[in-house]
Design a protein around this motif. Sequence first.
Motif, short mmCIF file in Angstrom:
data_model
loop_
_atom_site.label_atom_id
_atom_site.label_comp_id
_atom_site.label_asym_id
_atom_site.label_seq_id
_atom_site.Cartn_x
_atom_site.Cartn_y
_atom_site.Cartn_z
N UNK A 24 0.85 -1.20 0.00
CA UNK A 24 0.00 0.00 0.00
C UNK A 24 0.88 1.24 0.00
N UNK A 25 0.24 2.37 -0.27
CA UNK A 25 0.95 3.66 -0.25
C UNK A 25 1.54 3.91 1.14
N UNK A 26 0.76 3.60 2.17
CA UNK A 26 1.18 3.86 3.54
C UNK A 26 2.41 3.04 3.91
N UNK A 27 2.47 1.79 3.44
CA UNK A 27 3.54 0.89 3.85
C UNK A 27 4.76 0.92 2.93
N UNK A 86 12.41 1.92 1.78
CA UNK A 86 13.47 2.89 1.44
C UNK A 86 14.87 2.44 1.88
N UNK A 87 15.04 1.91 3.09
CA UNK A 87 16.40 1.53 3.51
C UNK A 87 16.91 0.22 2.90
N UNK A 88 16.05 -0.51 2.18
CA UNK A 88 16.42 -1.87 1.79
C UNK A 88 16.49 -2.09 0.28
N UNK A 148 5.43 6.54 -5.89
CA UNK A 148 5.46 7.94 -5.45
C UNK A 148 5.82 8.02 -3.96
N UNK A 149 5.16 7.16 -3.16
CA UNK A 149 5.43 7.16 -1.71
C UNK A 149 6.85 6.71 -1.41
N UNK A 150 7.31 5.71 -2.15
CA UNK A 150 8.65 5.18 -1.93
C UNK A 150 9.72 6.22 -2.28
N UNK A 151 9.47 6.94 -3.37
CA UNK A 151 10.45 7.92 -3.84
C UNK A 151 10.27 9.30 -3.20
N UNK A 185 12.09 8.81 -12.00
CA UNK A 185 11.99 8.29 -10.64
C UNK A 185 12.53 6.86 -10.58
N UNK A 186 12.18 6.06 -11.57
CA UNK A 186 12.66 4.68 -11.62
C UNK A 186 14.18 4.64 -11.68
N UNK A 187 14.77 5.50 -12.46
CA UNK A 187 16.24 5.54 -12.56
C UNK A 187 16.88 5.88 -11.22
N UNK A 188 16.24 6.76 -10.46
CA UNK A 188 16.79 7.12 -9.15
C UNK A 188 16.72 5.93 -8.19
#
Length: 313
Positions: A171-174, A179-181, A196-199, A212-215
């Motif tokens: 989900x967007x929330x989770x 991000x750290x992994x 979007x939420x991850x980035x 965004x995918x490249x980042x």
Amino acid sequence: MLKRITEYWLCVGGANVDVQGVTSARLLSGTSNPGHVQQAAGGVARNVAENLGWLGEEVQLFALVGEDADGEWLRQVTAKSGVATHGMVRIAGQSTGKYVAIRDLDGGLYTAVADMEVNEAWTDELVQHALERLPQAAGLFLDANLPETAIGAFVEEANKRGKMVMVDPVSVKKAEKWRPFLQGVHVLIASMDEVEALAGQSLSSIRDVEACANRLLEQGLHQLVVNCGEAGLYLCRQKESIWVAAPPVPIREAACDAFAAGIIYAQRLTPLLQEQAAYGLALAELSQHQTGRYDLHALAERKEFFVAAVNKG
């Protein structure tokens, strides 16, 4: 001839009961609406495991359930697909996770409540119990229903052993949990909203998605699969990317988990992004028209159909 996978897939994450209320007329807020209510087995990791099981793959599922009737029902339903359920651990004093959704008559989600507190009961001992199954696994699938400490432990050990790690943010929330992994993830399968939420940025165009995918790839992610709705699918890895047109029937709800299972199933069959996408689309389509064991001949036919469509495009 492709050699059949002899190892099992290890799936770890959520297993819950899905309750769906769908109105029989346009939904009116603040009042009772006529309609029908259905119950189904859910949870992203459980759903992915079940789909792989119906494909004839060997699968072991590790998930937490409560000491209640819902938990036992989930174990029984899941086992029907051939998935090994010894890792579905009952947690004393907890209720099995439940997802309750209210939908309009056209299937659109109006609101939902997710009661997943049981997923916070992962202990170091439970994590180690699941990790004991990792050495013989073909690959590891994780969803974001796990606590971050558990996610970190699974990713770290899988990387040490050279195992593929495949991920669904749920989900967007989770999504932010991942991000750290990213450094340790082989394939991340997500919606555009989850990316979007991850980035931490909004995506309003195709170029935004690609940038965004490249980042994310620069942060160590090996491969990304993004469901962009009507804009189609975007698959990328270092020095390679493709766009795939959206299928005629949108990939929604449980079909998203079948799509993820198709991508996972394809990992040991083909390195080609277009074929991996085709397997995902084919399984998502088949999942909406049948229950039980998949017809692998039908899957192969639909996979070839989607491959031809990708190549033509």
